[in-house]
Design an enzyme around this catalytic site. Structure first.
Site, PDB file in Angstrom:
ATOM      1  CD  GLU A 222       1.354   9.142 -15.516  1.00 57.69           C
ATOM      2  OE1 GLU A 222       1.582   9.503 -16.683  1.00 57.69           O
ATOM      3  OE2 GLU A 222       2.145   8.953 -14.139  1.00 57.69           O
TER       4      GLU A 222
ATOM      5  CD  GLU B 273      -2.393   3.142   6.738  1.00 56.21           C
ATOM      6  OE1 GLU B 273      -1.938   3.892   7.324  1.00 56.21           O
ATOM      7  OE2 GLU B 273      -1.369   2.979   5.775  1.00 56.21           O
TER       8      GLU B 273
ATOM      9  NE  ARG C  70       1.770  11.444   8.410  1.00 52.62           N
ATOM     10  CZ  ARG C  70       2.569  11.228   7.494  1.00 52.62           C
ATOM     11  NH1 ARG C  70       2.700  11.649   6.741  1.00 52.62           N
ATOM     12  NH2 ARG C  70       3.616  10.424   8.946  1.00 52.62           N
TER      13      ARG C  70
ATOM     14  CG  ASN D  68      -2.107  12.044  11.422  1.00 50.40           C
ATOM     15  OD1 ASN D  68      -2.278  10.834  12.206  1.00 50.40           O
ATOM     16  ND2 ASN D  68      -1.508  12.273  10.263  1.00 50.40           N
TER      17      ASN D  68
ATOM     18  CG  HIS E  35       3.017  10.762 -10.158  1.00 50.98           C
ATOM     19  ND1 HIS E  35       3.691  10.815 -10.524  1.00 50.98           N
ATOM     20  CD2 HIS E  35       2.105   9.621 -11.043  1.00 50.98           C
ATOM     21  CE1 HIS E  35       3.746  10.620 -12.252  1.00 50.98           C
ATOM     22  NE2 HIS E  35       3.394   9.377 -12.300  1.00 50.98           N
TER      23      HIS E  35
ATOM     24  CG  HIS F 278      -0.283   0.332   2.507  1.00 48.69           C
ATOM     25  ND1 HIS F 278      -0.034  -1.332   3.007  1.00 48.69           N
ATOM     26  CD2 HIS F 278      -0.156   1.412   3.900  1.00 48.69           C
ATOM     27  CE1 HIS F 278       0.341  -0.553   4.424  1.00 48.69           C
ATOM     28  NE2 HIS F 278       0.410   0.880   4.537  1.00 48.69           N
TER      29      HIS F 278
END
Length: 129
Positions: free
Chosen positions: A122, A56, A9, A60, A74, A5
């Protein structure tokens, strides 16, 4: 070895889940909330590990925006029709930063879109085999 993965954030978890699922057609695979550690995770993708890599999305608590820096490039996604995908992204209110067309010096059709947090994606046209 293989990539499992990539973590991004995000400043608004639901907004990001909506973008990746509704605009780019991924599935919400699972979520995990960690109140003691003050973060929530959402995994999205076109399929689950180990057959497919996942994104993922990490929220936060209390952080609404990140400085992306200039090292990030990208994420690349294969699409059947980059022109149609760009039209769908725009119809859903998404941002296309480079319209679909051949890459300079080549024939591969690419485009770039941007997620709500500013991450570039992309789109690389790959016709079914």
């Amino acid at each position: 070895m293989r990539i499992l993965h990539t973590m991004l954030r995000v400043g608004d978890l639901q907004r990001s889940i909506d973008f990746y699922t509704k605009v780019l057609g991924m599935n919400l695979l699972r979520t995990t909330d960690r109140p003691e550690q003050k973060y929530t995770l959402a995994f999205v993708g076109y399929g689950k590990n180990p057959e497919h890599a996942e994104l993922e999305l990490t929220y936060n608590y209390g952080v609404e925006k990140y400085d992306l820096g200039d090292a990030y490039g990208h994420i690349a996604i294969a699409v059947e029709d980059a022109y149609k995908t760009c039209e769908n992204v725009k119809a859903q209110g998404g941002t296309v930063t480079r319209e679909a067309g051949p890459v300079k010096g080549g024939s591969t059709v690419i485009a770039f879109v941007q997620d709500p947090d500013g991450y570039k994606i992309e789109l690389i046209e790959r016709k079914p085999a």
